[in-house]
Design an enzyme around this catalytic site. Structure first.
Site, PDB file in Angstrom:
ATOM      1  N   CYS B  55       9.227   5.216   2.638  1.00 34.71           N
ATOM      2  CA  CYS B  55      10.406   5.061   2.689  1.00 34.71           C
ATOM      3  C   CYS B  55      11.112   4.910   1.193  1.00 34.71           C
ATOM      4  O   CYS B  55      10.350   4.983   0.367  1.00 34.71           O
ATOM      5  CB  CYS B  55      10.480   3.508   3.392  1.00 34.71           C
ATOM      6  SG  CYS B  55      10.046   2.125   2.690  1.00 34.71           S
ATOM      7  N   ALA B  58       9.562   2.400  -0.923  1.00 35.45           N
ATOM      8  CA  ALA B  58       8.395   2.920  -1.493  1.00 35.45           C
ATOM      9  C   ALA B  58       8.579   3.772  -2.895  1.00 35.45           C
ATOM     10  O   ALA B  58       7.746   3.801  -3.556  1.00 35.45           O
ATOM     11  CB  ALA B  58       7.467   3.576  -0.365  1.00 35.45           C
ATOM     12  N   ARG B  89      -1.189   1.548  -5.853  1.00 37.54           N
ATOM     13  CA  ARG B  89      -0.799   3.044  -6.359  1.00 37.54           C
ATOM     14  C   ARG B  89      -1.986   3.313  -7.573  1.00 37.54           C
ATOM     15  O   ARG B  89      -2.083   4.491  -7.765  1.00 37.54           O
ATOM     16  CB  ARG B  89       0.605   3.301  -6.819  1.00 37.54           C
ATOM     17  CG  ARG B  89       1.401   3.800  -5.810  1.00 37.54           C
ATOM     18  CD  ARG B  89       2.571   4.578  -6.446  1.00 37.54           C
ATOM     19  NE  ARG B  89       2.329   6.110  -6.488  1.00 37.54           N
ATOM     20  CZ  ARG B  89       2.582   6.799  -7.254  1.00 37.54           C
ATOM     21  NH1 ARG B  89       3.346   6.605  -8.347  1.00 37.54           N
ATOM     22  NH2 ARG B  89       2.491   8.091  -7.358  1.00 37.54           N
ATOM     23  N   HIS B 187      13.322   7.318  -5.266  1.00 34.62           N
ATOM     24  CA  HIS B 187      13.006   8.046  -6.490  1.00 34.62           C
ATOM     25  C   HIS B 187      14.662   8.109  -7.022  1.00 34.62           C
ATOM     26  O   HIS B 187      14.867   8.050  -8.459  1.00 34.62           O
ATOM     27  CB  HIS B 187      12.320   9.541  -6.314  1.00 34.62           C
ATOM     28  CG  HIS B 187      11.170   9.410  -5.780  1.00 34.62           C
ATOM     29  ND1 HIS B 187      10.659  10.556  -5.155  1.00 34.62           N
ATOM     30  CD2 HIS B 187      10.156   8.545  -5.879  1.00 34.62           C
ATOM     31  CE1 HIS B 187       9.424  10.381  -4.703  1.00 34.62           C
ATOM     32  NE2 HIS B 187       9.284   9.177  -5.015  1.00 34.62           N
TER      33      HIS B 187
END
Lengths: 455, 537
Positions: B55, B58, B89, B187
């Site tokens: 999503c 994230a 990550r 992003h």
């Protein structure tokens, strides 16, 4: 309560619990040919799949209604129905669980109405859609787990003829633990319905024909007949009444309820075996007497080493209780108990003993670490997040519970029954021994040659 | 075994009709004769199809903002989202002062029911105060989870007030999970705020070296950027900042001084790359440091950009030194890997980047795709004008920047730029599809169902993807390679990374584990015996 440690900070830093829908997914993974869908943003299901895959090392399929901005404004009904269509077509499951997320709950989605309407529209009224409201802001994954089990029974159970079976309700334990409980039941020659049974589905043997839905899981027909059982054993003495599946079966169908602790430790396992004996009237087979004897032998072998352990026990309430009892009966001093859940009534559970325990609920690891330092803790027992106690304070960690994500084999850790307790206790003792042996020479040197007084 | 349209049709027939029509547009079988092939991407995920996509939260907190090591990253919401993005990550970071590295921590406001009803702003404000008091970070980020936007908590206002109280930057990211169609939205949100509030906030006006660069879209998974930086520093480059692996807020503030921006992951950071060019006149170069040839090509392109004979010579020296050292090792691994096939399905760039490295080892990538990429990541940036923006992409506002009057400086002349663009991917990315061979399959947003179906037909020898499909693949008897977190290995970038990768996948191929899959009683008798003719003996 006097010994309850209050956290006055607002920061939740390195939390000790996960969110409610994550706990809700697990029981659905323990039903035969079942699927589950999260109503909300797709990120929720992706994060939880990722997280569970790390613990179980198995494929974790969780659908999502993939709501986006439009859904937040106009409601997510259409998406949820589409999602159900697709899951039915591609997976062909026998049951689907629908769990909500923060998003669906905050915009006020009525999943009961939507699912009812869906079944009518598709003319499949008999299909079991099990709805579970799991807003992450209301409770932790522990409560999500039990609520899901209860809703599964509520949806499926029907008034059924009396039968010889015993219902076994289990908390979130490892697939290996479930298999051991089943072995004990089979050893006692007791017919049972164990729910949820993710012993095969979440720890599947390798076969050459991999199917989309794993084999195993509690049979839906068996759940339907749970009201006809002789009794229910709920391995969950910390479970609140309103979440208790056993309480539901007792209140609605009059199935006698025995609430027992997880059979970890000698006394707890004795209680389990004794209850099975009481319910079934069957004798305890020689095999278990031998296993009990070996556990006693193990306890005697280790008792001097164990006496040096000062432990913090953390994780889900049910596990914390059982592990703490095991520590107590072996001379390990459990000084700090910690859980991310709100529900842990240590006063009732431990009686007089509780005045010696520091109990942290709804806590985080920064707080746990601080209290551990104050109490000179030298042993941590709990899930992988305890690695911070090792990294920061050098306290060795015995891994048990959920999640285990920094080691392989979380699904294979065995700790229940006499046999499991032996293995668990050995892990504890050996951790203490390893710690002692690796520090032995330097502490001797410091004490006798340098004259430094070390603990 | 190859796949044709008919077989594809058969796979898709198992979907409901509408889903089939949708998914068909996301799958392309490469046909060079057809020329440019179109693929649908960055559209809504189909509900109930088990996607690997995440999503906006994230993408924002988890990917772009999270790795900045000297900031405290607060997640405003119920506990889950913070928990699941806690160190998962493997973006590594080291700090000279360990007290200024907060990546090991997970901060959540842990919203409860009452916060949802009465609002969580006060709790957040108090939490920021406590964080400042305990950690004294240089800056704080606050990322929103789904309920925050829905109940109307004003993150920006809380952040602004906290900035006043504490005199440090508090960045608010409205990256609620439901925004956009995947992490890609996150992003973009992160890029906008970092560009608007952080980049350019530093005092430096001039680069400390002629060859000062930024590395964009490199997240230092398993130490990738450390290996890249080792080589770059050897050649003589000065790395101003890495966005954002092992990145720091302090360095990021001065990103405007670089002479060139390198773009590793195009998808997650191209917005900043473009904006840096408009605002400060710094061009960006698409690089790929995965695989030896691609690394060499990227290094040479960088040298071309600066055009300094000394730099070009030094570049060649380093290349020669590194290849002489690692080629014999790679040759050994190639013997193991040669002739094998791979699926490569990762994120927004690695699905493309790793194909070169696989090829160097003799492994052919027969199926590839991205989780959350846009059409330009597949078809190349030339397609951008043709991409129609839909309601979902419009929900993420574009940040419009203008040249910075004081700091804008053309780094190279227009003529030089035009000339270079013919030779090197300056300001350009040609996408994945053009690198794929005839008959190979490109799949956008591959899901669990399709994964299985493609595996059954194409039978790859290795499947490179993430942890969510890792166990599906392994259950089917095929080794997997996690290219999100590298299975706790790495680095895989640069020269040393290529060797590490070769070693890891060779281990997967040669592990004896796979030999025991069929039990002896299934295919041959345990004991070999024959009836002996008594008289003959």
């Amino acid at each position: 309560m006097k010994n309850k440690v209050v956290n006055l900070r607002n920061v939740s830093q390195n939390p000790c619990s996960m969110c409610m829908p994550l706990g809700g997914i697990i029981p659905f993974k323990g039903l035969e040919q079942s699927m589950v869908i999260l109503h909300g943003s797709q990120g929720c299901s992706t994060y939880m799949r990722r997280f569970m895959a790390e613990h179980f090392n198995e494929p974790i399929d969780v659908g999502s209604s993939a709501l986006n901005e439009k859904g937040t404004v106009y409601g997510g009904e259409e998406n949820l129905k589409k999602g159900l269509d697709n899951i039915l077509k591609v997976y062909n499951p026998k049951l689907i669980g629908i769990l909500t997320t923060c998003l669906a709950e905050t915009i006020g989605e009525d999943i009961d109405r939507i699912s009812l309407e869906y079944l009518q529209e598709r003319e499949m009224e008999d299909f079991p859609l099990v709805t579970v409201p799991t807003p992450a802001y209301s409770d932790s994954h522990t409560e999500g787990y039990f609520l899901a089990v209860k809703r599964i029974i509520t949806r499926l159970a029907q008034k059924s003829e009396k039968n010889e079976k015993v219902n076994i309700i289990i908390p979130n334990i490892s697939p290996a633990d479930i298999r051991e409980i089943k072995r004990i039941l089979e050893g006692m020659e007791i017919a049972y319905t164990l729910l949820p049974d993710f012993s095969e589905t979440m720890d599947a043997p390798f076969t050459n024909n991999f199917g989309k839905l794993p084999n195993g899981g509690t049979k839906l027909g068996d759940i339907r007949n749970m009201p006809g059982a002789k009794a229910t054993i709920e391995l969950g003495i910390t479970v609140e009444d309103h979440l208790s599946p056993g309480k539901y079966l007792e209140n609605s169908f009059g199935v006698p309820l025995y609430r027992l602790p997880l059979p970890i430790g000698l006394e707890n396992t004795d209680k389990f075996i004794l209850t099975l004996k009481t319910i079934s009237g069957k004798e305890v087979p020689e095999m278990f007497r031998k296993e009990r004897g070996r556990l006693q032998d193990c306890m005697i072998d280790s008792h001097k080493y164990n006496a040096q352990g000062i432990a913090v026990v953390f994780g889900e309430p049910e596990l914390v209780y059982a592990v703490t009892k095991t520590c107590l009966e072996n001379g390990i001093k459990p000084k700090v108990l910690a859980t991310g859940s709100k529900n842990f009534k240590s006063g009732q559970l431990f009686g007089e003993e509780s005045s010696n325990l520091k109990v942290l609920t709804e806590t985080d690891f920064v707080h746990i670490r601080q209290v551990c330092k104050e109490m000179d803790v030298n042993l941590a027992i709990g899930n992988s997040e305890g690695k911070y106690l090792t990294e920061k304070e050098g306290i060795p960690l015995v891994r048990i519970g959920f999640p285990i994500h920094d080691r392989v084999g979380g699904q294979r850790i065995l700790s229940v029954g006499y046999q499991g307790t032996i293995m668990f206790l050995d892990r504890i003792t050996n951790t203490l021994l390893e710690y002692k042996l690796s520090n032995y020479r330097s502490s001797m040197y410091q004490k006798y040659f340098q004259g430094i007084d070390v603990k | 075994m190859a796949i044709d349209e008919k077989m594809l049709e058969q796979i898709l027939n198992k979907y409901p009709a509408k889903v089939k029509r949708n998914r068909k547009k996301h799958i392309v079988i490469r046909d060079i004769e057809k020329g440019a092939q179109e693929i649908e991407a960055n559209t809504r995920t189909i509900p109930g199809i088990i996607t690997n996509r995440g999503c906006a939260f994230a993408g924002c907190k988890g990917v772009v903002v999270g790795p900045l090591k000297d900031m405290v990253h607060i997640v405003h919401g119920p506990v889950g989202c913070a928990y699941y993005s806690w160190g998962t990550r493997r973006n590594k970071a080291k700090s000279e002062n360990p007290k200024e590295n907060f990546l090991n921590y997970c901060f959540s406001t842990d919203m409860q029911e009452s916060d949802i009803v009465f609002g969580g702003e006060k709790k957040l404000a108090k939490m920021i105060d406590e964080v400042v008091e305990i950690f004294h970070p240089k800056a704080i980020s606050v990322s929103a989870t789904c309920p925050v936007g829905l109940i109307g908590d004003d993150l920006v206002a809380v952040a602004k007030a906290a900035e006043k109280r504490h005199g440090i930057q508090v960045l608010a990211f409205n990256c609620e999970g439901y925004k956009g169609v995947s992490q890609s939205a996150g992003h973009h949100i992160a890029n906008n705020i970092l560009m608007e509030k952080v980049i350019g906030a530093g005092n430096l006006e001039e680069a400390p070296s002629k060859y000062s660069i930024n590395i964009l879209g490199e997240y230092n998974i398993g130490g990738d950027s450390w290996e890249i930086e080792r080589v770059l520093k050897d050649i003589g480059y000065h790395v101003v900042t890495v966005m954002t692996g092992d990145g720091s807020y302090e360095e990021l503030k001065n990103a405007h001084i670089a002479e060139l921006n390198l773009v590793q992951c195009h998808r997650s950071i191209n917005y900043i790359a473009e904006m840096l060019e408009i605002k400060y006149g710094t061009p960006w170069l698409k690089v790929n440091f995965i695989g030896i040839e691609n690394t060499i090509k990227s290094l040479r392109n960088m040298a071309q950009y600066f055009g300094d004979p000394e730099l070009i010579q030094k570049t060649e020296e380093v290349i020669a030194r590194e290849t002489a050292r690692i080629e014999p090792v790679m040759a050994q691994y190639k013997k193991i890997c040669e002739g094998k096939t791979a699926f490569c399905f990762v994120g927004g760039s690695r699905g493309h980047h790793y194909q070169g490295l696989f090829a160097e080892l003799g492994v052919e990538t027969i199926l590839a795709g991205y989780e959350f990429a846009h059409r330009d990541d597949y078809e190349g940036r030339d397609i951008i004008p043709e991409i129609k923006s839909d309601a979902d992409s419009k929900n993420i506002p574009d940040l419009h920047v203008t040249p910075d009057q004081r700091r804008y400086r053309l780094k190279i002349s227009d003529e030089k730029m035009a000339e270079l663009k013919k030779r090197i991917p300056l300001g350009n990315y040609k996408g994945m599809i053009s690198d794929m061979k005839d008959g190979h399959v490109i799949v956008d947003d591959l899901n669990h169902f399709e994964t299985e179906e493609f595996i059954k037909i194409l039978k790859p020898d290795i499947f490179a993807s993430g942890i969510k499909d890792k166990y599906v693949v392994q259950k089917m008897g095929i080794p997997s390679k996690q290219l999100h977190s590298y299975d706790y290995s790495g680095p895989y970038a640069g020269f040393n990374g290529a060797v590490k990768f070769a070693e890891d996948i060779s281990m997967a191929f040669t592990s004896p584990t796979w030999n025991f899959i069929t039990p002896p009683w299934k295919n041959k008798p345990l004991l070999d015996g024959k009836i002996v003719d008594e008289e003959a003996s």
